[in-house]
Design a protein around this motif. Sequence first.
Motif, PDB file in Angstrom:
ATOM      1  N   LEU A   1       0.815  -1.215   0.000  1.00  0.00           N
ATOM      2  CA  LEU A   1       0.000   0.000   0.000  1.00  0.00           C
ATOM      3  C   LEU A   1       0.848   1.265   0.000  1.00  0.00           C
ATOM      4  N   ALA A   2       2.155   1.122   0.222  1.00  0.00           N
ATOM      5  CA  ALA A   2       3.046   2.289   0.136  1.00  0.00           C
ATOM      6  C   ALA A   2       2.994   2.911  -1.254  1.00  0.00           C
ATOM      7  N   LYS A   3       2.622   2.125  -2.250  1.00  0.00           N
ATOM      8  CA  LYS A   3       2.557   2.622  -3.629  1.00  0.00           C
ATOM      9  C   LYS A   3       1.179   3.190  -3.979  1.00  0.00           C
ATOM     10  N   ALA A   4       0.236   3.094  -3.053  1.00  0.00           N
ATOM     11  CA  ALA A   4      -1.142   3.498  -3.351  1.00  0.00           C
ATOM     12  C   ALA A   4      -1.350   4.981  -3.072  1.00  0.00           C
ATOM     13  N   ARG A   5      -2.064   5.643  -3.945  1.00  0.00           N
ATOM     14  CA  ARG A   5      -2.477   7.017  -3.703  1.00  0.00           C
ATOM     15  C   ARG A   5      -3.874   7.018  -3.097  1.00  0.00           C
ATOM     16  N   VAL A   6      -4.049   7.816  -2.066  1.00  0.00           N
ATOM     17  CA  VAL A   6      -5.374   7.985  -1.469  1.00  0.00           C
ATOM     18  C   VAL A   6      -6.137   9.005  -2.303  1.00  0.00           C
ATOM     19  N   THR A   7      -7.283   8.601  -2.794  1.00  0.00           N
ATOM     20  CA  THR A   7      -8.057   9.505  -3.646  1.00  0.00           C
ATOM     21  C   THR A   7      -9.039  10.360  -2.855  1.00  0.00           C
ATOM     22  N   ARG A   8      -9.459   9.840  -1.684  1.00  0.00           N
ATOM     23  CA  ARG A   8     -10.437  10.612  -0.910  1.00  0.00           C
ATOM     24  C   ARG A   8     -10.465  10.111   0.522  1.00  0.00           C
ATOM     25  N   SER A   9     -10.652  11.033   1.467  1.00  0.00           N
ATOM     26  CA  SER A   9     -10.947  10.707   2.860  1.00  0.00           C
ATOM     27  C   SER A   9     -12.191  11.481   3.262  1.00  0.00           C
ATOM     28  N   TRP A  10     -13.021  10.890   4.112  1.00  0.00           N
ATOM     29  CA  TRP A  10     -14.241  11.572   4.540  1.00  0.00           C
ATOM     30  C   TRP A  10     -14.567  11.164   5.969  1.00  0.00           C
ATOM     31  N   THR A  11     -15.507  11.875   6.560  1.00  0.00           N
ATOM     32  CA  THR A  11     -15.897  11.590   7.937  1.00  0.00           C
ATOM     33  C   THR A  11     -17.376  11.246   8.013  1.00  0.00           C
ATOM     34  N   GLY A  12     -17.742  10.598   9.108  1.00  0.00           N
ATOM     35  CA  GLY A  12     -19.136  10.311   9.405  1.00  0.00           C
ATOM     36  C   GLY A  12     -19.332  10.288  10.906  1.00  0.00           C
ATOM     37  N   PHE A  13     -20.453  10.823  11.378  1.00  0.00           N
ATOM     38  CA  PHE A  13     -20.704  10.881  12.817  1.00  0.00           C
ATOM     39  C   PHE A  13     -21.252   9.549  13.323  1.00  0.00           C
ATOM     40  N   GLU A  14     -20.705   9.090  14.446  1.00  0.00           N
ATOM     41  CA  GLU A  14     -21.193   7.884  15.120  1.00  0.00           C
ATOM     42  C   GLU A  14     -21.597   8.272  16.528  1.00  0.00           C
ATOM     43  N   ALA A  15     -22.884   8.118  16.840  1.00  0.00           N
ATOM     44  CA  ALA A  15     -23.383   8.494  18.161  1.00  0.00           C
ATOM     45  C   ALA A  15     -23.046   7.430  19.192  1.00  0.00           C
ATOM     46  N   ASN A  16     -22.820   7.877  20.417  1.00  0.00           N
ATOM     47  CA  ASN A  16     -22.616   6.934  21.511  1.00  0.00           C
ATOM     48  C   ASN A  16     -23.061   7.558  22.823  1.00  0.00           C
ATOM     49  N   VAL A  17     -23.327   6.698  23.786  1.00  0.00           N
ATOM     50  CA  VAL A  17     -23.601   7.128  25.158  1.00  0.00           C
ATOM     51  C   VAL A  17     -22.452   6.616  26.026  1.00  0.00           C
ATOM     52  N   PRO A  18     -22.370   7.015  27.307  1.00  0.00           N
ATOM     53  CA  PRO A  18     -21.174   6.696  28.098  1.00  0.00           C
ATOM     54  C   PRO A  18     -20.799   5.220  28.176  1.00  0.00           C
ATOM     55  N   ASP A  19     -21.760   4.309  28.157  1.00  0.00           N
ATOM     56  CA  ASP A  19     -21.414   2.890  28.249  1.00  0.00           C
ATOM     57  C   ASP A  19     -21.241   2.228  26.882  1.00  0.00           C
ATOM     58  N   PHE A  20     -21.450   2.988  25.808  1.00  0.00           N
ATOM     59  CA  PHE A  20     -21.264   2.524  24.430  1.00  0.00           C
ATOM     60  C   PHE A  20     -22.183   1.364  24.040  1.00  0.00           C
ATOM     61  N   TYR A  21     -23.309   1.232  24.753  1.00  0.00           N
ATOM     62  CA  TYR A  21     -24.340   0.293  24.347  1.00  0.00           C
ATOM     63  C   TYR A  21     -25.503   1.079  23.740  1.00  0.00           C
ATOM     64  N   PRO A  22     -26.436   0.403  23.087  1.00  0.00           N
ATOM     65  CA  PRO A  22     -27.510   1.129  22.401  1.00  0.00           C
ATOM     66  C   PRO A  22     -28.465   1.853  23.341  1.00  0.00           C
ATOM     67  N   LEU A  23     -29.140   2.833  22.795  1.00  0.00           N
ATOM     68  CA  LEU A  23     -30.391   3.332  23.345  1.00  0.00           C
ATOM     69  C   LEU A  23     -31.482   2.667  22.533  1.00  0.00           C
ATOM     70  N   ALA A  24     -32.364   1.944  23.194  1.00  0.00           N
ATOM     71  CA  ALA A  24     -33.424   1.243  22.457  1.00  0.00           C
ATOM     72  C   ALA A  24     -34.582   0.978  23.410  1.00  0.00           C
TER      73      ALA A  24
END
Length: 367
Positions: A290-313
């Motif tokens: 992968l040292a020879k690979a060019r990165v064409t794009r990077s992006w972000t996305g929001f991931e929600a969490n609560v303090p214990d990192f388990y679901p709200l359901a």
Amino acid sequence: MSDQTTYDIAIIGGGIMGCATALRVAEGGMSAIVLDQGDLGQGASGVNAGTLSLQIKRVKLMPYALKGHHLWEEMGDAVGFAKTGGYTLAFNAREAEMLQERQTLKADAGAPIEFVSNNRLRAAEPNLTQKVEAASFCAEDGYANSSLTGQYYRGRLRDASIPYREGCKVTAIDRGTVFTLQTPQGPTRATRILLAAGAWLKPLAALLDVDLPVNARVNTVSVTERMPALMSSVIGHATGLLTMKQKANGTVLVGGGWQGIGTPQEGRGTVNAATVKPNLALAQYAVPALAKARVTRSWTGFEANVPDFYPLAGALPGITDAYVLGCVRGGYTIGPYIGQLMGESILGREPEMPLFDPGRDFEKDMI
């Protein structure tokens, strides 16, 4: 737009979880509508790396992940599902000990994870580094194409005759004999509501004077140019700081939870070069070519969490006929299944597996 209908339930948030819930309650006879401030499936559901790895799921959530993984497999080509198997690597003795401990617990919880020799690893993935101390393998691991999420669920909602509104931000929620949701497209009325808006849950719940302890991570994903065949499996790291797979077109997707900058209230997050670099360096260490690979794009996305990192359901604390669903670490895998469970609960049925009380003591459950 004037809609005089009073729906049985209005679902705010058109990601995987919201749409899966809508489909289940509609199957049970409820009239549902889905509202999304953007496009369906274009939040966390559509911008993640698409990794479906059981090896990176928390032990307590493994039964849910196994069920969710099965649903992705059933969706198949419509979501770009591929079962490739996956290897998780350790590069030193400390990481090997961590890998042994964590993967043993996950295997005991039902994940088909095994430890493999270096000879077997190199035979399967000859382009990996030779500096591997230990490795685990799960034949069920794979990925889907997260960019197809919205298209898939849009079609499912249409087939089920469930109305949805995109570009429809809820700006106020009035409580009376029914809920009235104020939006730029006019009011929507419903007997019940489900908040399923991911990283936007906190400001949404605040419209009902409920303070949810929701934070948002700004996960970064990068993609390379098309490369020769370098790996046939999903590749991860014992720390969880790397997930990587090569798509059929030759591009390599690299993730691992490295953080960008921004908050959901400010719009889409931005990439932080200071965190992208170590993410890519770890990927290159695992696969030197992968040292020879060019990165064409990077992006972000929001991931929600609560303090214990388990679901709200479950039921939204203090608000009758209001529910909340979200904040699942690894929600892409689990989302279709926990949405079904949420739907069963809203229909007044006993879910196949227990939900996660949004009113719980988060400090107590942080284990």
